[in-house]
Design a protein around this motif. Structure first.
Motif, PDB file in Angstrom:
ATOM      1  N   LEU A  55      -5.601   6.046  11.036  1.00  0.00           N
ATOM      2  CA  LEU A  55      -5.907   5.150   9.925  1.00  0.00           C
ATOM      3  C   LEU A  55      -5.600   5.877   8.630  1.00  0.00           C
ATOM      4  O   LEU A  55      -6.050   7.005   8.435  1.00  0.00           O
ATOM      5  CB  LEU A  55      -7.387   4.747   9.954  1.00  0.00           C
ATOM      6  N   VAL A  56      -4.838   5.237   7.755  1.00  0.00           N
ATOM      7  CA  VAL A  56      -4.473   5.822   6.469  1.00  0.00           C
ATOM      8  C   VAL A  56      -4.983   4.889   5.371  1.00  0.00           C
ATOM      9  O   VAL A  56      -4.651   3.699   5.361  1.00  0.00           O
ATOM     10  CB  VAL A  56      -2.945   6.009   6.355  1.00  0.00           C
ATOM     11  N   ASP A  57      -5.789   5.418   4.468  1.00  0.00           N
ATOM     12  CA  ASP A  57      -6.303   4.668   3.333  1.00  0.00           C
ATOM     13  C   ASP A  57      -5.149   4.364   2.381  1.00  0.00           C
ATOM     14  O   ASP A  57      -4.482   5.285   1.902  1.00  0.00           O
ATOM     15  CB  ASP A  57      -7.379   5.497   2.628  1.00  0.00           C
ATOM     16  N   VAL A  58      -4.892   3.066   2.099  1.00  0.00           N
ATOM     17  CA  VAL A  58      -3.769   2.710   1.232  1.00  0.00           C
ATOM     18  C   VAL A  58      -3.895   3.309  -0.166  1.00  0.00           C
ATOM     19  O   VAL A  58      -2.888   3.469  -0.859  1.00  0.00           O
ATOM     20  CB  VAL A  58      -3.551   1.177   1.115  1.00  0.00           C
ATOM     21  N   ASP A  59      -5.114   3.664  -0.572  1.00  0.00           N
ATOM     22  CA  ASP A  59      -5.326   4.262  -1.893  1.00  0.00           C
ATOM     23  C   ASP A  59      -5.364   5.787  -1.848  1.00  0.00           C
ATOM     24  O   ASP A  59      -5.562   6.429  -2.874  1.00  0.00           O
ATOM     25  CB  ASP A  59      -6.621   3.730  -2.519  1.00  0.00           C
ATOM     26  N   GLY A  60      -5.185   6.378  -0.666  1.00  0.00           N
ATOM     27  CA  GLY A  60      -5.197   7.831  -0.519  1.00  0.00           C
ATOM     28  C   GLY A  60      -3.813   8.425  -0.743  1.00  0.00           C
ATOM     29  O   GLY A  60      -2.825   7.706  -0.923  1.00  0.00           O
ATOM     30  N   PRO A  61      -3.716   9.762  -0.702  1.00  0.00           N
ATOM     31  CA  PRO A  61      -2.436  10.440  -0.941  1.00  0.00           C
ATOM     32  C   PRO A  61      -1.298   9.975  -0.027  1.00  0.00           C
ATOM     33  O   PRO A  61      -0.184   9.762  -0.491  1.00  0.00           O
ATOM     34  CB  PRO A  61      -2.765  11.917  -0.709  1.00  0.00           C
ATOM     35  N   LEU A  62      -1.560   9.797   1.248  1.00  0.00           N
ATOM     36  CA  LEU A  62      -0.507   9.314   2.156  1.00  0.00           C
ATOM     37  C   LEU A  62      -0.264   7.827   1.975  1.00  0.00           C
ATOM     38  O   LEU A  62       0.872   7.367   1.957  1.00  0.00           O
ATOM     39  CB  LEU A  62      -0.879   9.582   3.615  1.00  0.00           C
ATOM     40  N   GLY A  63      -1.333   7.065   1.861  1.00  0.00           N
ATOM     41  CA  GLY A  63      -1.234   5.622   1.765  1.00  0.00           C
ATOM     42  C   GLY A  63      -0.473   5.138   0.553  1.00  0.00           C
ATOM     43  O   GLY A  63       0.267   4.153   0.627  1.00  0.00           O
ATOM     44  N   ARG A  64      -0.621   5.818  -0.562  1.00  0.00           N
ATOM     45  CA  ARG A  64       0.083   5.418  -1.784  1.00  0.00           C
ATOM     46  C   ARG A  64       1.595   5.512  -1.615  1.00  0.00           C
ATOM     47  O   ARG A  64       2.338   4.795  -2.283  1.00  0.00           O
ATOM     48  CB  ARG A  64      -0.374   6.265  -2.977  1.00  0.00           C
ATOM     49  N   GLN A  65       2.068   6.369  -0.716  1.00  0.00           N
ATOM     50  CA  GLN A  65       3.507   6.507  -0.484  1.00  0.00           C
ATOM     51  C   GLN A  65       4.111   5.239   0.111  1.00  0.00           C
ATOM     52  O   GLN A  65       5.304   4.999  -0.025  1.00  0.00           O
ATOM     53  CB  GLN A  65       3.793   7.688   0.441  1.00  0.00           C
ATOM     54  N   GLY A  66       3.281   4.428   0.766  1.00  0.00           N
ATOM     55  CA  GLY A  66       3.766   3.201   1.402  1.00  0.00           C
ATOM     56  C   GLY A  66       3.710   1.987   0.507  1.00  0.00           C
ATOM     57  O   GLY A  66       4.011   0.888   0.946  1.00  0.00           O
ATOM     58  N   GLY A  67       3.302   2.158  -0.742  1.00  0.00           N
ATOM     59  CA  GLY A  67       3.240   1.026  -1.661  1.00  0.00           C
ATOM     60  C   GLY A  67       1.951   0.253  -1.519  1.00  0.00           C
ATOM     61  O   GLY A  67       0.931   0.765  -1.059  1.00  0.00           O
ATOM     62  N   ALA A  68       2.020  -1.014  -1.886  1.00  0.00           N
ATOM     63  CA  ALA A  68       0.840  -1.880  -1.883  1.00  0.00           C
ATOM     64  C   ALA A  68       0.325  -2.095  -0.461  1.00  0.00           C
ATOM     65  O   ALA A  68       1.023  -1.847   0.522  1.00  0.00           O
ATOM     66  CB  ALA A  68       1.198  -3.216  -2.524  1.00  0.00           C
ATOM     67  N   ALA A  69      -0.909  -2.598  -0.383  1.00  0.00           N
ATOM     68  CA  ALA A  69      -1.496  -2.944   0.917  1.00  0.00           C
ATOM     69  C   ALA A  69      -0.648  -4.035   1.568  1.00  0.00           C
ATOM     70  O   ALA A  69       0.167  -4.687   0.916  1.00  0.00           O
ATOM     71  CB  ALA A  69      -2.931  -3.413   0.729  1.00  0.00           C
ATOM     72  N   ALA A  70      -0.851  -4.234   2.855  1.00  0.00           N
ATOM     73  CA  ALA A  70      -0.081  -5.217   3.612  1.00  0.00           C
ATOM     74  C   ALA A  70      -0.090  -6.573   2.930  1.00  0.00           C
ATOM     75  O   ALA A  70      -1.095  -7.006   2.380  1.00  0.00           O
ATOM     76  CB  ALA A  70      -0.635  -5.342   5.023  1.00  0.00           C
ATOM     77  N   GLY A  71       1.027  -7.204   2.950  1.00  0.00           N
ATOM     78  CA  GLY A  71       1.220  -8.511   2.330  1.00  0.00           C
ATOM     79  C   GLY A  71       2.692  -8.823   2.352  1.00  0.00           C
ATOM     80  O   GLY A  71       3.460  -8.198   3.083  1.00  0.00           O
ATOM     81  N   LYS A  72       3.123  -9.757   1.534  1.00  0.00           N
ATOM     82  CA  LYS A  72       4.532 -10.133   1.528  1.00  0.00           C
ATOM     83  C   LYS A  72       5.433  -8.979   1.118  1.00  0.00           C
ATOM     84  O   LYS A  72       6.556  -8.864   1.581  1.00  0.00           O
ATOM     85  CB  LYS A  72       4.760 -11.326   0.599  1.00  0.00           C
ATOM     86  N   GLN A  73       4.960  -8.106   0.234  1.00  0.00           N
ATOM     87  CA  GLN A  73       5.795  -7.002  -0.251  1.00  0.00           C
ATOM     88  C   GLN A  73       5.376  -5.636   0.295  1.00  0.00           C
ATOM     89  O   GLN A  73       6.005  -4.644  -0.021  1.00  0.00           O
ATOM     90  CB  GLN A  73       5.767  -6.968  -1.781  1.00  0.00           C
ATOM     91  N   GLY A  74       4.308  -5.560   1.060  1.00  0.00           N
ATOM     92  CA  GLY A  74       3.842  -4.275   1.574  1.00  0.00           C
ATOM     93  C   GLY A  74       3.793  -4.280   3.088  1.00  0.00           C
ATOM     94  O   GLY A  74       3.590  -5.319   3.698  1.00  0.00           O
ATOM     95  N   HIS A  75       3.989  -3.132   3.699  1.00  0.00           N
ATOM     96  CA  HIS A  75       3.919  -3.040   5.150  1.00  0.00           C
ATOM     97  C   HIS A  75       2.612  -2.371   5.566  1.00  0.00           C
ATOM     98  O   HIS A  75       1.997  -1.659   4.791  1.00  0.00           O
ATOM     99  CB  HIS A  75       5.121  -2.283   5.720  1.00  0.00           C
TER     100      HIS A  75
END
Length: 138
Positions: A55-75
């Protein structure tokens, strides 16, 4: 010609908006076991049978690399990992490069069996795949 075979999926990595809520869900609903926490990275490793769910927190150091949280523009899924055997780094790099893939030298990474060498590459759609060898450290 390839010189390795896939044994199983080692782990999946899910980007989550509330890491503690997700930890509670995966441990209580599916019976996953907390294997390791990396709060400095916003990362939790959960045992899931012979495999792992990270589990990677989307607001954490790794999570921020993936962009926004899941949605139309985020994976939501960062990558998946295939445990391979044997793990001959030079032969593997040569094979992947011959297939036209951009790959870099193997690095030590934690997985379901412990820490061992792995290499990242991407499929034609840009999905990131980790090819992981046996554990060298618990």
């Amino acid at each position: 010609m390839k010189n390795f075979s896939i044994e199983r999926i080692d782990h999946i990595v899910l980007r989550v908006t509330d890491i503690e809520r997700s930890l509670a869900f995966y441990t209580s609903v599916f019976g996953c076991e907390l294997r390791k926490r990396r709060d400095d990275l916003g990362l939790i490793h959960l045992g899931a049978g012979a495999s792992m769910i990270d589990l990677v927190d989307v607001d954490g150091p790794l999570g921020r690399q993936g962009g926004a949280a899941a949605g139309k523009q985020g994976h939501n899924v960062d990558h998946f990992c295939l445990r391979i055997e044997p793990f001959d780094e030079q032969a593997l790099l040569a094979h992947l490069r011959a297939a036209g893939l951009a790959v870099e030298k193997a690095q030590m990474r934690f997985g379901a069996e412990g820490t061992g060498l792995s290499i990242y590459c991407c499929d034609p759609d840009g999905n990131q795949i980790e090819l992981k060898g046996p554990s060298l450290e618990p």
